[in-house]
Design a protein around this motif. Structure first.
Motif, PDB file in Angstrom:
ATOM      1  N   ARG A 136      38.328  97.332  53.490  1.00  0.00           N
ATOM      2  CA  ARG A 136      38.782  97.093  52.425  1.00  0.00           C
ATOM      3  C   ARG A 136      39.109  95.535  52.429  1.00  0.00           C
ATOM      4  NH1 ARG A 136      44.713  98.882  53.887  1.00  0.00           N
ATOM      5  NH2 ARG A 136      45.673  97.295  54.296  1.00  0.00           N
ATOM      6  N   TRP A 137      39.223  94.825  53.505  1.00  0.00           N
ATOM      7  CA  TRP A 137      39.408  93.352  53.927  1.00  0.00           C
ATOM      8  C   TRP A 137      38.318  92.799  54.171  1.00  0.00           C
ATOM      9  CZ3 TRP A 137      43.772  91.002  53.405  1.00  0.00           C
ATOM     10  CH2 TRP A 137      45.182  91.649  53.880  1.00  0.00           C
ATOM     11  N   VAL A 138      37.009  93.218  54.170  1.00  0.00           N
ATOM     12  CA  VAL A 138      35.572  92.962  54.058  1.00  0.00           C
ATOM     13  C   VAL A 138      35.229  93.262  51.994  1.00  0.00           C
ATOM     14  CG1 VAL A 138      33.547  93.675  54.073  1.00  0.00           C
ATOM     15  CG2 VAL A 138      34.876  93.836  56.127  1.00  0.00           C
ATOM     16  N   GLU A 139      35.390  93.917  51.450  1.00  0.00           N
ATOM     17  CA  GLU A 139      35.529  94.397  50.230  1.00  0.00           C
ATOM     18  C   GLU A 139      36.363  93.192  49.552  1.00  0.00           C
ATOM     19  OE1 GLU A 139      36.715  98.295  49.181  1.00  0.00           O
ATOM     20  OE2 GLU A 139      34.023  98.745  50.356  1.00  0.00           O
ATOM     21  N   TYR A 140      37.568  92.998  49.694  1.00  0.00           N
ATOM     22  CA  TYR A 140      38.324  91.677  49.435  1.00  0.00           C
ATOM     23  C   TYR A 140      38.130  90.110  49.259  1.00  0.00           C
ATOM     24  CZ  TYR A 140      42.111  88.485  48.576  1.00  0.00           C
ATOM     25  OH  TYR A 140      42.567  87.584  47.921  1.00  0.00           O
ATOM     26  N   LEU A 141      37.461  90.423  50.671  1.00  0.00           N
ATOM     27  CA  LEU A 141      36.757  88.811  51.685  1.00  0.00           C
ATOM     28  C   LEU A 141      35.432  88.347  50.235  1.00  0.00           C
ATOM     29  CD1 LEU A 141      38.422  87.748  54.893  1.00  0.00           C
ATOM     30  CD2 LEU A 141      39.243  87.135  52.911  1.00  0.00           C
ATOM     31  N   GLN A 142      34.914  89.570  50.261  1.00  0.00           N
ATOM     32  CA  GLN A 142      33.438  88.930  49.651  1.00  0.00           C
ATOM     33  C   GLN A 142      34.339  89.269  48.059  1.00  0.00           C
ATOM     34  OE1 GLN A 142      31.580  93.107  50.537  1.00  0.00           O
ATOM     35  NE2 GLN A 142      30.066  92.232  52.327  1.00  0.00           N
ATOM     36  N   THR A 143      34.836  88.951  47.503  1.00  0.00           N
ATOM     37  CA  THR A 143      34.825  88.526  46.508  1.00  0.00           C
ATOM     38  C   THR A 143      35.303  86.850  46.497  1.00  0.00           C
ATOM     39  OG1 THR A 143      37.495  89.751  46.543  1.00  0.00           O
ATOM     40  CG2 THR A 143      35.664  90.952  45.479  1.00  0.00           C
ATOM     41  N   GLN A 144      36.604  86.910  47.012  1.00  0.00           N
ATOM     42  CA  GLN A 144      36.925  85.355  47.569  1.00  0.00           C
ATOM     43  C   GLN A 144      35.888  84.342  47.911  1.00  0.00           C
ATOM     44  OE1 GLN A 144      39.953  85.246  45.837  1.00  0.00           O
ATOM     45  NE2 GLN A 144      39.599  87.773  45.317  1.00  0.00           N
ATOM     46  N   LEU A 145      34.810  84.711  48.698  1.00  0.00           N
ATOM     47  CA  LEU A 145      34.065  83.662  49.173  1.00  0.00           C
ATOM     48  C   LEU A 145      32.590  83.745  49.114  1.00  0.00           C
ATOM     49  CD1 LEU A 145      34.394  84.810  52.878  1.00  0.00           C
ATOM     50  CD2 LEU A 145      36.065  83.276  51.564  1.00  0.00           C
ATOM     51  N   ASP A 146      32.506  82.351  48.779  1.00  0.00           N
ATOM     52  CA  ASP A 146      30.981  81.931  48.182  1.00  0.00           C
ATOM     53  C   ASP A 146      29.930  83.171  48.843  1.00  0.00           C
ATOM     54  OD1 ASP A 146      30.324  80.154  49.882  1.00  0.00           O
ATOM     55  OD2 ASP A 146      31.363  78.756  48.735  1.00  0.00           O
ATOM     56  N   GLU A 147      28.247  82.490  48.358  1.00  0.00           N
ATOM     57  CA  GLU A 147      26.956  83.116  49.010  1.00  0.00           C
ATOM     58  C   GLU A 147      27.346  82.359  49.744  1.00  0.00           C
ATOM     59  OE1 GLU A 147      23.644  83.574  46.362  1.00  0.00           O
ATOM     60  OE2 GLU A 147      25.255  84.366  44.897  1.00  0.00           O
ATOM     61  N   LYS A 148      27.596  80.952  50.272  1.00  0.00           N
ATOM     62  CA  LYS A 148      27.215  80.409  51.452  1.00  0.00           C
ATOM     63  C   LYS A 148      28.441  81.053  52.661  1.00  0.00           C
ATOM     64  CE  LYS A 148      27.060  75.689  53.336  1.00  0.00           C
ATOM     65  NZ  LYS A 148      27.042  74.273  53.251  1.00  0.00           N
ATOM     66  N   GLN A 149      29.421  81.304  51.924  1.00  0.00           N
ATOM     67  CA  GLN A 149      30.423  81.311  53.209  1.00  0.00           C
ATOM     68  C   GLN A 149      30.287  83.161  53.828  1.00  0.00           C
ATOM     69  OE1 GLN A 149      33.043  80.473  50.630  1.00  0.00           O
ATOM     70  NE2 GLN A 149      34.292  79.089  51.601  1.00  0.00           N
ATOM     71  N   GLN A 150      30.128  83.746  52.629  1.00  0.00           N
ATOM     72  CA  GLN A 150      29.902  85.029  53.252  1.00  0.00           C
ATOM     73  C   GLN A 150      28.629  85.297  53.884  1.00  0.00           C
ATOM     74  OE1 GLN A 150      29.154  88.030  49.948  1.00  0.00           O
ATOM     75  NE2 GLN A 150      30.565  86.704  48.640  1.00  0.00           N
ATOM     76  N   ALA A 151      27.154  84.478  53.900  1.00  0.00           N
ATOM     77  CA  ALA A 151      25.953  84.203  54.952  1.00  0.00           C
ATOM     78  C   ALA A 151      26.609  83.742  55.924  1.00  0.00           C
ATOM     79  CB  ALA A 151      24.965  83.331  54.745  1.00  0.00           C
ATOM     80  N   GLU A 152      27.506  82.210  56.303  1.00  0.00           N
ATOM     81  CA  GLU A 152      27.973  82.109  57.220  1.00  0.00           C
ATOM     82  C   GLU A 152      28.300  83.622  58.342  1.00  0.00           C
ATOM     83  OE1 GLU A 152      28.936  79.149  60.839  1.00  0.00           O
ATOM     84  OE2 GLU A 152      27.263  80.015  59.764  1.00  0.00           O
ATOM     85  N   ALA A 153      29.909  83.857  57.408  1.00  0.00           N
ATOM     86  CA  ALA A 153      30.457  85.451  58.323  1.00  0.00           C
ATOM     87  C   ALA A 153      30.044  85.756  58.269  1.00  0.00           C
ATOM     88  CB  ALA A 153      31.161  85.642  56.774  1.00  0.00           C
ATOM     89  N   LYS A 154      28.318  86.490  58.381  1.00  0.00           N
ATOM     90  CA  LYS A 154      27.287  87.484  58.289  1.00  0.00           C
ATOM     91  C   LYS A 154      26.708  87.252  59.778  1.00  0.00           C
ATOM     92  CE  LYS A 154      25.966  90.225  54.350  1.00  0.00           C
ATOM     93  NZ  LYS A 154      24.879  90.320  53.307  1.00  0.00           N
ATOM     94  N   ARG A 155      26.055  86.131  60.177  1.00  0.00           N
ATOM     95  CA  ARG A 155      26.114  85.416  60.636  1.00  0.00           C
ATOM     96  C   ARG A 155      26.200  85.274  62.198  1.00  0.00           C
ATOM     97  NH1 ARG A 155      25.239  80.781  64.110  1.00  0.00           N
ATOM     98  NH2 ARG A 155      26.994  79.417  62.912  1.00  0.00           N
ATOM     99  N   LEU A 156      27.752  85.325  61.875  1.00  0.00           N
ATOM    100  CA  LEU A 156      29.131  84.628  63.189  1.00  0.00           C
ATOM    101  C   LEU A 156      28.782  86.763  63.304  1.00  0.00           C
ATOM    102  CD1 LEU A 156      31.152  82.315  62.073  1.00  0.00           C
ATOM    103  CD2 LEU A 156      30.493  82.258  63.829  1.00  0.00           C
ATOM    104  N   ALA A 157      29.295  87.378  62.646  1.00  0.00           N
ATOM    105  CA  ALA A 157      29.299  88.849  62.992  1.00  0.00           C
ATOM    106  C   ALA A 157      28.102  89.810  63.736  1.00  0.00           C
ATOM    107  CB  ALA A 157      30.107  89.704  62.090  1.00  0.00           C
TER     108      ALA A 157
END
Length: 185
Positions: A136-157
């Motif tokens: 649920r936190w992943v789903e929530y933060l995906q609505t709050q972060l822009d595409e660049k931030q989401q891509a960076e989070a995926k890279r980090l993960a």
């Protein structure tokens, strides 16, 4: 109800015997029983004592519990920075709830600087490790972060950022909610 009370009291006594002999899992279980007041009176000081002994032996579940005790200030002073230290130790062993707990600290800016991108990365790793609350936190933060931030989070993960994955290949253990590292830390 009486049967359960006798059963838990008996379990407490056996865990206590093994814990006194240095058995890490028994120390963890004894600490949890003290923490919850099951089979004995609730005592956060004794819970901390036993959980810390198990955690110092490297037991990831005890390290997670030490992080929780430090975060909430149970049996010791509230200390999010110390909580982060314990969560990180457990996370290094792939403990999924510890990964999500680090996400919580980054999301709130407690024990770490506030960083929603790193929070999403840790939540994502916790989710992949089997922590049901992380989704649920992943789903929530995906609505709050822009595409660049989401891509960076995926890279980090995925482990490109050595601080998150400590440069170790980790794989899912299908029998537990932990990721298992192929390297000893």
């Amino acid at each position: 109800l009486e049967f359960r009370r006798v059963l838990f009291r008996s379990a407490f006594q056996w865990f206590e015997k093994a814990a006194n002999k240095g058995h890490a899992r028994a120390q963890h279980n004894l600490g949890v029983l003290y923490q919850q007041g099951v089979g004995t009176e609730r005592d956060f000081q004794k819970a901390r004592h036993w959980l810390e002994r198990a955690a110092k032996q490297g037991l990831a579940d005890a390290q997670l519990e030490m992080g929780i005790l430090n975060f909430w200030g149970r049996g010791l002073a509230k200390n999010p920075t110390e909580a982060a230290k314990w969560f990180r130790m457990a996370a290094r062993q792939g403990q999924a709830s510890a990964l999500s707990s680090l996400g919580n600290l980054y999301f709130r800016g407690q024990g770490h600087e506030k960083d929603s991108t790193k929070a999403l990365a840790y939540y994502r790793m916790g989710m992949l490790g089997g922590d049901p609350k992380a989704r649920r936190w992943v789903e929530y933060l995906q609505t709050q972060l822009d595409e660049k931030q989401q891509a960076e989070a995926k890279r980090l993960a995925k482990g490109d950022f050595r601080d998150l994955r400590w440069g170790m290949p980790m794989e899912r253990d299908r029998k537990s909610t932990r990721l298992n590292s192929s390297h000893q830390i």
